[in-house]
Design a protein around this motif. Structure first.
Motif, PDB file in Angstrom:
ATOM      1  N   ILE A   9      39.160  30.117  37.727  1.00  0.00           N
ATOM      2  CA  ILE A   9      40.033  30.685  38.514  1.00  0.00           C
ATOM      3  C   ILE A   9      41.314  29.989  38.778  1.00  0.00           C
ATOM      4  N   TYR A  68      37.702  26.020  46.552  1.00  0.00           N
ATOM      5  CA  TYR A  68      36.537  26.924  46.156  1.00  0.00           C
ATOM      6  C   TYR A  68      35.293  26.735  47.089  1.00  0.00           C
ATOM      7  N   GLN A  86      45.059  37.272  45.990  1.00  0.00           N
ATOM      8  CA  GLN A  86      45.099  36.882  44.451  1.00  0.00           C
ATOM      9  C   GLN A  86      43.989  36.357  44.327  1.00  0.00           C
ATOM     10  N   LYS A  87      43.142  35.474  45.066  1.00  0.00           N
ATOM     11  CA  LYS A  87      42.014  34.688  44.605  1.00  0.00           C
ATOM     12  C   LYS A  87      40.922  35.637  44.722  1.00  0.00           C
ATOM     13  N   ALA A 105      41.087  37.200  41.174  1.00  0.00           N
ATOM     14  CA  ALA A 105      40.622  36.194  40.285  1.00  0.00           C
ATOM     15  C   ALA A 105      39.210  36.184  40.265  1.00  0.00           C
ATOM     16  N   ASP A 129      37.621  39.436  38.786  1.00  0.00           N
ATOM     17  CA  ASP A 129      37.996  39.323  37.079  1.00  0.00           C
ATOM     18  C   ASP A 129      36.859  38.202  36.469  1.00  0.00           C
ATOM     19  N   PHE A 130      36.925  37.194  37.145  1.00  0.00           N
ATOM     20  CA  PHE A 130      36.024  36.250  36.408  1.00  0.00           C
ATOM     21  C   PHE A 130      34.579  36.659  36.369  1.00  0.00           C
TER      22      PHE A 130
END
Length: 109
Positions: free
Chosen positions: A25, A32, A45-46, A49, A52-53
């Motif tokens: 990401i 993280y 935004q994270k 991400a 999606d990951f």
């Protein structure tokens, strides 16, 4: 379930290391780790991400939704896709192979 708990659950269920996730990401290791330890909440935004990951919804990621199916590894998903592509004869053959493997494994244990 908190975001931190869900992140740990997803990572372990998929067999990823923390490094694979933070690299996947595009963030720092410490950043993280703070998410997983519950020291910081991911910014929008994270969250996107991460969703999606892991190929999950944002609701699932933040604990508002329980996945309808168990969390599967990418390898397990590939196996299921292969199974779905088989006709009934292929599926029956595969079940026979699986039964043989179970018998062989049980005898060796």
């Amino acid at each position: 379930m908190s975001v931190a708990e869900r992140l740990v659950e997803l990572r372990k269920a998929r067999g990823f290391t923390q490094r694979q996730v933070w690299e996947g990401i595009g963030m720092s290791p410490l950043g993280y780790q703070r998410y997983e330890y519950g020291e910081r909440e991911p910014v929008y935004q994270k969250l996107i991400a991460l969703a999606d990951f892991y190929n999950v919804s944002l609701d699932c990621l933040v604990g508002r939704e329980v996945p309808k199916t168990p969390l599967l590894s990418d390898e397990q998903i590939d196996i299921l896709k292969g199974f779905d592509s088989l006709n009934s004869a292929g599926r029956n053959l595969l079940f026979g192979v699986l039964d043989s493997l179970r018998v062989t494994h049980a005898a060796s244990v």
